[in-house]
Design a protein around this motif. Structure first.
Motif, PDB file in Angstrom:
ATOM      1  N   LEU A  69     -12.430  22.989  30.044  1.00  0.00           N
ATOM      2  CA  LEU A  69     -13.580  22.618  29.228  1.00  0.00           C
ATOM      3  C   LEU A  69     -14.850  22.535  30.075  1.00  0.00           C
ATOM      4  CD1 LEU A  69     -12.199  19.783  26.913  1.00  0.00           C
ATOM      5  CD2 LEU A  69     -12.004  22.259  26.663  1.00  0.00           C
ATOM      6  N   ALA A 124     -11.773  12.912  33.711  1.00  0.00           N
ATOM      7  CA  ALA A 124     -12.712  13.998  33.406  1.00  0.00           C
ATOM      8  C   ALA A 124     -12.428  14.585  32.027  1.00  0.00           C
ATOM      9  CB  ALA A 124     -12.600  15.089  34.468  1.00  0.00           C
ATOM     10  N   ASN A 125     -13.470  14.749  31.217  1.00  0.00           N
ATOM     11  CA  ASN A 125     -13.403  15.326  29.864  1.00  0.00           C
ATOM     12  C   ASN A 125     -12.563  14.491  28.896  1.00  0.00           C
ATOM     13  OD1 ASN A 125     -13.398  18.021  31.821  1.00  0.00           O
ATOM     14  ND2 ASN A 125     -14.850  18.122  30.118  1.00  0.00           N
ATOM     15  N   PRO A 134     -18.482  20.650  31.144  1.00  0.00           N
ATOM     16  CA  PRO A 134     -18.710  19.246  31.556  1.00  0.00           C
ATOM     17  C   PRO A 134     -19.048  18.314  30.397  1.00  0.00           C
ATOM     18  CG  PRO A 134     -20.525  20.673  32.246  1.00  0.00           C
ATOM     19  CD  PRO A 134     -19.439  21.575  31.766  1.00  0.00           C
ATOM     20  N   ASP A 135     -19.572  18.838  29.300  1.00  0.00           N
ATOM     21  CA  ASP A 135     -19.955  17.973  28.183  1.00  0.00           C
ATOM     22  C   ASP A 135     -18.943  17.983  27.044  1.00  0.00           C
ATOM     23  OD1 ASP A 135     -22.356  17.312  29.462  1.00  0.00           O
ATOM     24  OD2 ASP A 135     -23.340  19.119  28.685  1.00  0.00           O
ATOM     25  N   GLU A 136     -17.826  18.680  27.238  1.00  0.00           N
ATOM     26  CA  GLU A 136     -16.797  18.743  26.201  1.00  0.00           C
ATOM     27  C   GLU A 136     -15.714  17.700  26.472  1.00  0.00           C
ATOM     28  OE1 GLU A 136     -16.064  23.071  24.685  1.00  0.00           O
ATOM     29  OE2 GLU A 136     -16.239  23.170  26.863  1.00  0.00           O
ATOM     30  N   THR A 137     -14.973  17.349  25.424  1.00  0.00           N
ATOM     31  CA  THR A 137     -13.864  16.403  25.576  1.00  0.00           C
ATOM     32  C   THR A 137     -12.626  16.962  24.901  1.00  0.00           C
ATOM     33  OG1 THR A 137     -14.498  15.208  23.573  1.00  0.00           O
ATOM     34  CG2 THR A 137     -15.358  14.381  25.668  1.00  0.00           C
ATOM     35  N   TYR A 138     -11.496  16.484  25.382  1.00  0.00           N
ATOM     36  CA  TYR A 138     -10.221  16.840  24.775  1.00  0.00           C
ATOM     37  C   TYR A 138     -10.054  16.095  23.449  1.00  0.00           C
ATOM     38  CZ  TYR A 138      -9.332  18.449  29.535  1.00  0.00           C
ATOM     39  OH  TYR A 138      -9.426  19.076  30.748  1.00  0.00           O
TER      40      TYR A 138
END
Length: 768
Positions: free
Chosen positions: A373, A306-307, A375-379
């Motif tokens: 974060l 996830a993310n 749902p549409d963000e990433t690390y």
């Protein structure tokens, strides 16, 4: 006589050619001179000259003097320098080697004198070990109320027994006086063996947990198993059905984690086992039945993808158990080293142990934002990760994270300020929020894969200024950082020392590097440290030593090829060290192996070359300007080029920071394709130790298949048991049915080639 002539002629030509090559690189003149002496002796033998034996006597004398000047009375280095020369001298003493000639007795007498002198020196060298450090870890002022992490004395609730990671059992039934009576109490076979289609780095490194009357463990393919602690009988098994993936660099499971929620007492999943998997899942299982806990995540599972940026099967997974503290499950992950310039994130995440909801995330590439974060963000892609085991102090409210380097390890261009700050460091995070409390970096601008590989060990340490909550952090480069775990400030001083420069044009190196006041850092290698079982492979190692770039520790990677020592195998690795918090002493297994690292322009890696075979070999760094070839620094025979010992056991007084004793550890019995004599050279190992309150330390780990017990006070071996497979795991201990058990897993290690297996073996003293 013809045989003697041909043999000496061939040896002379080989040594002469190789010796001339070595001189051209700035190396020793011995091999060229010895080659000339062999050639001259061969011609004298052909002419039946009595001077043949006399000249050869001078060669033995010269070899003896040269060898002593290089290594002193070190048998394993003297023997390989002079063994062949002396054996051929004995051959020349036979009547059929040169035939009878006038005046033959003069040369014969001189040769006898030379041979006897060489044998006398060899005998004297066998009576001492210049690498052995004798000493004692005296009891001193013990701390009977030492904090061992709140785990009942007869149990083992975490990977390192408690969140402190001490690997210390308060049980004292097994002592130096009784350990020799240990017997196998039971053996369990998991049935999960290394498969032909598995990646080469398939290993069995698990340390079981013991809670109540059950043991909990996992297998290399992440099958979770519960056993009866007294009998080894299987109680339950859960198979998460991990798909095989040849993109995966590692296939292992070091352990599972345990959590009990008193508020759920009497309900299902009141006690849980957390299982991280090789396909990036975190699964919660009922500790009594092994069934997934439906209230955790989605039907018992949290998706660790996830993310995550750069999602590619096999490029992100967990090999180490999470740490559970204050109702949170804190987990990191492993990424494939040196496969590509763009990898998943090294984010650290904390999940609610009951619901599986994400509570916070700490991303070393974006360290100030710890709230979950959207749902549409990433690390942050490719941020430094934590693939090893964390520690926690619930009283201080801190979790201690050993961080690795950003991959590719050998290419430092384009790293962000955050990456430069957090790579290869120990960080302390607030358990409640994930906010950074402190960071201690152990390598600046790491270009050598010097991740902090080991779980930090926590104890309360008596210092001249009073008792301090301390952290002991072992590193690959041999430094052991002893820090105030509240602030990260050093208890033993840390100094910055100059480091070599001269990187590739696109990169730079740090002008200084830190060195801890407590260190197992080896002395820099010299040509005289090169080793081989004969003059020829030793000569080859000397040539290679001078052909590589090497200016000491932290010599940057190069197109020429760089010697990396200590190598990325590490002086210490994920096995960490064991600490007795009562006596405030440490038991460790320092290992010394040099590696080589060569950068290769990406356009020179042609089709058909075998790539991405693991941490050793040619790795592509897809998207980057250079691939990297990493290998152990070995001779043409496959043996380490640097002289033994390659592995020790060592004891440290943590109050003073003094290394009290250090002894060779392990034999070469299982190091070759055929069984060898159990010669105690001191061999490499990977795995961890365990200490008991009875004053006995246990360690498998070495490349021979043994579990051994040592006197913690002196380091002397007390007992050993032959294992059916490689013992590259960390043992643990517990009480059941009134007896203290020691359990060790023997399953082998793919990258070092030990025997694969699936054995869980329990030892105990005989029933009374």
């Amino acid at each position: 006589m013809a045989i003697t002539f041909i043999l000496f002629l061939v040896i002379g030509l080989a040594l002469g050619f190789g010796g001339g090559w070595l001189i051209s690189l700035g190396g020793s003149w011995y091999y060229l001179l010895a080659g000339i002496a062999f050639l001259a002796t061969s011609l004298l033998v052909l002419r039946r000259s009595p001077a043949a034996r006399l000249l050869y006597a001078l060669l033995i004398a010269g070899t003896l003097g040269w060898a002593l000047s290089e290594v002193g009375l070190d048998w394993w280095q003297l023997g390989t320098r002079g063994g062949l020369v002396v054996l051929l001298g004995l051959w020349l003493l036979t009547p059929w080697a040169t035939g009878r000639t006038p005046g033959w007795w003069i040369g014969r007498a001189a040769l006898w004198i030379a041979v006897i002198a060489a044998l006398a020196v060899a005998g004297a060298s066998m009576l001492r070990d210049p690498h052995d450090l004798e000493g004692r870890l005296t009891a001193g002022a013990v701390t009977p109320d030492a904090d061992t992490g709140g785990v009942p004395a007869g149990e083992w609730h975490d990977y390192g027994r408690s969140p402190y990671g001490q690997r210390y059992s308060p049980l004292a039934q097994i002592t130096p006086q009784t350990v020799g009576k240990l017997q196998v109490a039971w053996t369990y076979r998991t049935g999960d063996m290394k498969r032909p289609e598995d990646v080469s780095e398939t290993t069995y490194q698990v340390t079981p947990l013991k809670v109540g009357d059950l043991l909990y463990l996992c297998t290399p393919h992440h099958i979770a198993i519960a056993l009866d602690a007294a009998t080894g009988q299987e109680r339950w098994r859960f198979d998460p059905k991990i798909p095989l993936d040849d993109n995966r660099q590692h296939q292992t499971c070091r352990g599972v984690s345990y959590h009990a929620d008193p508020a759920r007492s009497g309900q299902s999943c009141a006690a849980r086992i957390f299982l991280p998997t090789a396909d990036a899942r975190l699964i919660a299982l009922d500790a009594l039945t092994g069934t997934p806990c439906p209230g955790f995540g989605r039907e018992g599972t949290v998706d660790l993808w996830a993310n995550m940026p750069n999602r590619k099967s096999g490029f992100y997974y967990s090999t180490s158990p999470p740490v559970v503290a204050r109702g949170l499950v804190v987990i990191g992950g492993s990424v494939n080293d040196n496969y590509a310039m763009q990898e998943p994130s090294g984010v650290i995440r904390a999940y609610d142990a009951g619901s599986g909801a994400l509570v916070w995330n700490w991303d070393s590439g974006n360290p100030d934002r710890t709230t979950p974060l959207g749902p549409d963000e990433t690390y942050t892609a490719n941020s430094p990760n934590s693939w090893s085991v964390m520690s926690a102090d619930e009283t201080l409210g801190l979790v201690y994270v050993p961080l690795g380097n950003r991959t590719p390890d050998q290419l430092g261009m384009g790293r962000s300020p955050e990456v430069e700050r957090f790579s290869s460091s120990i960080v302390a995070l607030d358990l409640a929020t994930g906010q950074l409390r402190w960071v201690r970096q152990t390598v600046h601008h790491d270009l050598w894969d010097m991740d902090v590989p080991a779980q930090p060990v926590l104890l309360d340490l008596d210092t001249p200024g009073g008792r301090v909550p301390a952290l002991v952090g072992p590193t690959k480069q041999g430094d052991i950082y002893v820090l105030d775990r509240r602030t990260g400030e050093p208890i033993f001083p840390i100094r910055e020392v100059p480091a070599p420069g001269g990187t590739i044009p696109e990169d730079f190196s740090s002008p200084t590097q830190p060195v801890s006041g407590l260190t197992f850092m080896p002395e820099p290698l010299k040509e005289s440290n090169m080793w081989g079982v004969t003059l020829f492979d030793q000569l080859a190692c000397r040539i290679r030593f001078h052909s590589l770039r090497y200016e000491g520790r932290y010599t940057p990677p190069s197109l020429q090829g760089t010697l990396v020592y200590p190598g990325n195998f590490g002086v210490f690795n994920w096995g960490s060290v064991a600490v007795d918090p009562v006596r405030q002493v440490m038991f460790g297994m320092p290992t010394y192996l040099a590696f080589t690292s060569q950068l290769i322009p990406g356009d020179q890696v042609g089709p058909g070359q075998k790539v991405n075979t693991g941490e050793a070999g040619l790795n592509m760094n897809v998207g980057g300007p250079y691939a990297v070839r990493m290998q152990p620094f070995t001779s043409p025979l496959g043996l380490p080029c640097q002289a033994p010992p390659w592995g020790y056991v060592a004891g440290v007084d943590l109050r003073t920071g003094q290394i009290a004793w250090k002894h060779r550890n392990g034999t070469v019995q299982d190091a070759g394709p055929v069984p060898l004599p159990p010669i105690r050279l001191g061999v490499p190992g990977i795995g961890g130790p365990m200490i008991t309150a009875g004053g006995v330390a246990f360690l498998g780990a070495s490349i021979d298949n043994y579990l051994r017990a040592y006197d913690l006070t002196t380091g002397r071996q007390l007992w050993e048991h032959r294992l059916p497979a490689g013992g590259q795991a960390t043992p643990m201990s517990y009480m059941a049915d009134g007896r203290q058990f020691v359990v060790h897993v023997a399953g082998g290690h793919g990258s070092i080639g030990t025997t694969p297996g699936d054995h869980v073996i329990a030892y105990a003293l005989p029933k009374q």
